[in-house]
Motif scaffolding. Structure first.
Motif, mmCIF file in Angstrom:
data_model
loop_
_atom_site.group_PDB
_atom_site.id
_atom_site.type_symbol
_atom_site.label_atom_id
_atom_site.label_comp_id
_atom_site.label_asym_id
_atom_site.label_seq_id
_atom_site.Cartn_x
_atom_site.Cartn_y
_atom_site.Cartn_z
ATOM 1 N N UNK A 210 -37.472 43.497 -35.014
ATOM 2 C CA UNK A 210 -38.377 44.628 -34.830
ATOM 3 C C UNK A 210 -39.186 44.484 -33.537
ATOM 4 N N UNK A 211 -39.606 43.245 -33.237
ATOM 5 C CA UNK A 211 -40.418 43.049 -32.036
ATOM 6 C C UNK A 211 -39.647 43.466 -30.793
ATOM 7 N N UNK A 212 -38.413 42.963 -30.642
ATOM 8 C CA UNK A 212 -37.646 43.197 -29.414
ATOM 9 C C UNK A 212 -37.068 44.616 -29.345
ATOM 10 N N UNK A 213 -36.912 45.264 -30.495
ATOM 11 C CA UNK A 213 -36.321 46.608 -30.488
ATOM 12 C C UNK A 213 -37.360 47.724 -30.460
ATOM 13 N N UNK A 214 -38.547 47.466 -31.012
ATOM 14 C CA UNK A 214 -39.567 48.521 -31.091
ATOM 15 C C UNK A 214 -40.853 48.154 -30.352
ATOM 16 N N UNK A 215 -41.432 47.009 -30.721
ATOM 17 C CA UNK A 215 -42.758 46.655 -30.191
ATOM 18 C C UNK A 215 -42.703 46.335 -28.708
ATOM 19 N N UNK A 216 -41.784 45.449 -28.303
ATOM 20 C CA UNK A 216 -41.728 45.057 -26.895
ATOM 21 C C UNK A 216 -41.425 46.232 -25.965
ATOM 22 N N UNK A 217 -40.438 47.092 -26.277
ATOM 23 C CA UNK A 217 -40.203 48.236 -25.381
ATOM 24 C C UNK A 217 -41.436 49.125 -25.210
ATOM 25 N N UNK A 218 -42.217 49.269 -26.294
ATOM 26 C CA UNK A 218 -43.443 50.055 -26.212
ATOM 27 C C UNK A 218 -44.470 49.348 -25.332
ATOM 28 N N UNK A 219 -44.679 48.038 -25.573
ATOM 29 C CA UNK A 219 -45.639 47.272 -24.772
ATOM 30 C C UNK A 219 -45.279 47.307 -23.293
ATOM 31 N N UNK A 220 -43.981 47.222 -22.993
ATOM 32 C CA UNK A 220 -43.542 47.119 -21.603
ATOM 33 C C UNK A 220 -43.642 48.446 -20.840
ATOM 34 N N UNK A 221 -44.067 49.501 -21.528
ATOM 35 C CA UNK A 221 -44.332 50.767 -20.856
ATOM 36 C C UNK A 221 -45.661 50.736 -20.109
ATOM 37 N N UNK A 222 -46.494 49.729 -20.426
ATOM 38 C CA UNK A 222 -47.857 49.698 -19.909
ATOM 39 C C UNK A 222 -48.088 48.502 -18.993
ATOM 40 N N UNK A 223 -49.171 48.561 -18.259
ATOM 41 C CA UNK A 223 -49.566 47.473 -17.379
ATOM 42 C C UNK A 223 -49.702 46.173 -18.175
ATOM 43 N N UNK A 224 -49.136 45.056 -17.697
ATOM 44 C CA UNK A 224 -49.143 43.806 -18.461
ATOM 45 C C UNK A 224 -50.532 43.320 -18.845
ATOM 46 N N UNK A 225 -51.487 43.427 -17.947
ATOM 47 C CA UNK A 225 -52.828 42.922 -18.254
ATOM 48 C C UNK A 225 -53.526 43.808 -19.275
ATOM 49 N N UNK A 226 -53.337 45.120 -19.158
ATOM 50 C CA UNK A 226 -53.953 46.030 -20.126
ATOM 51 C C UNK A 226 -53.357 45.838 -21.522
ATOM 52 N N UNK A 227 -52.039 45.657 -21.600
ATOM 53 C CA UNK A 227 -51.411 45.488 -22.908
ATOM 54 C C UNK A 227 -51.774 44.142 -23.507
ATOM 55 N N UNK A 228 -52.056 43.165 -22.657
ATOM 56 C CA UNK A 228 -52.520 41.857 -23.139
ATOM 57 C C UNK A 228 -53.845 42.015 -23.890
ATOM 58 N N UNK A 229 -54.771 42.741 -23.282
ATOM 59 C CA UNK A 229 -56.075 42.965 -23.927
ATOM 60 C C UNK A 229 -55.920 43.827 -25.186
ATOM 61 N N UNK A 230 -55.035 44.803 -25.136
ATOM 62 C CA UNK A 230 -54.775 45.634 -26.311
ATOM 63 C C UNK A 230 -54.240 44.788 -27.464
ATOM 64 N N UNK A 231 -53.306 43.884 -27.157
ATOM 65 C CA UNK A 231 -52.722 43.020 -28.184
ATOM 66 C C UNK A 231 -53.783 42.127 -28.812
ATOM 67 N N UNK A 232 -54.667 41.579 -27.981
ATOM 68 C CA UNK A 232 -55.753 40.743 -28.498
ATOM 69 C C UNK A 232 -56.604 41.529 -29.495
ATOM 70 N N UNK A 233 -56.966 42.749 -29.110
ATOM 71 C CA UNK A 233 -57.802 43.576 -29.988
ATOM 72 C C UNK A 233 -57.078 43.899 -31.291
#
Length: 345
Positions: free
Chosen positions: A1-24
């Protein structure tokens, strides 16, 4: 699920911004009843055979999270539920600093790599200590320490000593980070004579404490054999507890990304799959040339259980992941531990 759904979604965004989003997101989910136990059931693998005794510490398993992910020690309690045997916070510097200008993290999707030039951005020593006061004792914590960018060369050692003194009661082991390519005066930080001075001064402080904490040195992945021989001599001379091999690389050789893309990105340390072979070669050289005289923590390009096994067979006692955690997801920790059990390593 991570590599097919979550990662493609995360990789649409700036790496640093998605890092902070993931933490939250992890923070919020971990406060909801049932989610922490769900994470533990999904990602933890408990087995006494995975335990590793090193530096006078007992690690629940040999797979750790490398420094740079939880710089300010804000998520280590929650991340412990993802099955790590140890988590390294930092790099922590005495004073807060914003780091280098953004944009400063770049994904190399074709290569399974990341280039970053963060520049030791962190909230400083006091903020890290306040967070570490909330330690629930779930996992071994390493403290990765460095100098402030604005610190003058004659005061480098003072920065490390300040961090070491103040963090001593709050972490289980220390990492002297002298190998990050994104900070100034990199040459002095890798000079053998200076490292002898730095390690000696930090050890004096350590020996004055009622309880001594293990101290390891983090080295770069671009070192030649002469430099690695100096590291072996350094460990023998100073009796430092071990080495972390390796940090990010400034090399851009063999990348699938176009030269135009690499040029547009600019400077920074390369991590992930592209540095896996060089990191493993460094581990093997240190282990073989020293006749395994000191512990080695292996890091660099671990994206699969097989990658971790290669590091261990090359001479690593423990391994750490970071870029692999981003690309492969939290299940990677359990996969590595399963393979270690399977091979009885």
């Amino acid at each position: 699920m991570y590599k097919t759904i979550i990662r493609p979604f995360f990789f649409l965004f700036d790496p640093e911004k998605i890092h902070h989003f993931t933490f939250s997101a992890i923070k919020i989910l971990s406060k909801i009843p049932g989610f922490p136990s769900l994470f533990r059931n999904l990602f933890q693998l408990k087995d006494k055979r995975l335990e590793k005794k090193l530096f006078g510490l007992t690690f629940k398993n040999p797979v750790g999270l490398a420094a740079g992910f939880d710089k300010n020690a804000v998520l280590y309690n929650e991340l412990a539920d993802f099955g790590f045997g140890f988590i390294e916070i930092g790099t922590v510097t005495p004073k807060p600093q914003v780091g280098n200008p953004k944009k400063r993290i770049f994904r190399l999707k074709q290569d399974g790599g990341i280039i970053n030039r963060m520049g030791f951005n962190n909230q400083g020593l006091k903020a890290a200590i306040e967070q570490l006061k909330n330690n629930k004792g779930k996992v071994i914590i390493g403290g990765n320490i460095g100098k402030n960018t604005a610190t003058m060369p004659e005061s480098y050692t003072n920065d490390y000593i300040e961090c070491f003194n103040e963090l001593h009661s709050f972490v289980d082991y220390f990492v002297l980070n002298v190998s990050c390519p994104n900070v100034g005066s990199h040459a002095k930080l890798t000079d053998k004579d200076y490292l002898v001075e730095l390690i000696t001064e930090v050890q004096k402080i350590n020996n004055s404490k009622e309880i001594q904490k293990p101290i390891v040195l983090k080295i770069g992945s671009d070192m030649n054999e002469i430099q690695l021989d100096e590291i072996i001599e350094l460990v023998d001379e100073t009796k430092i507890d071990g080495v972390i091999a390796t940090n990010t690389s400034v090399s851009r050789e063999g990348l699938k990304a176009s030269s135009e893309e690499i040029e547009a990105i600019g400077n920074g340390g390369l991590s992930g799959k592209p540095i896996a072979k060089q990191s493993t070669a460094t581990i093997k050289y240190l282990a073989d040339k020293s006749n395994k005289a000191f512990p080695i923590i292996g890091v660099g390009g671990i994206h699969s259980a097989e990658d971790a096994i290669e590091k261990i067979e090359a001479g690593a006692d423990l391994v750490q992941i970071y870029t692999g955690f981003i690309y492969e997801g939290p299940s990677l920790v359990k996969k590595i531990n399963k393979e270690i059990l399977k091979r009885s390593l």
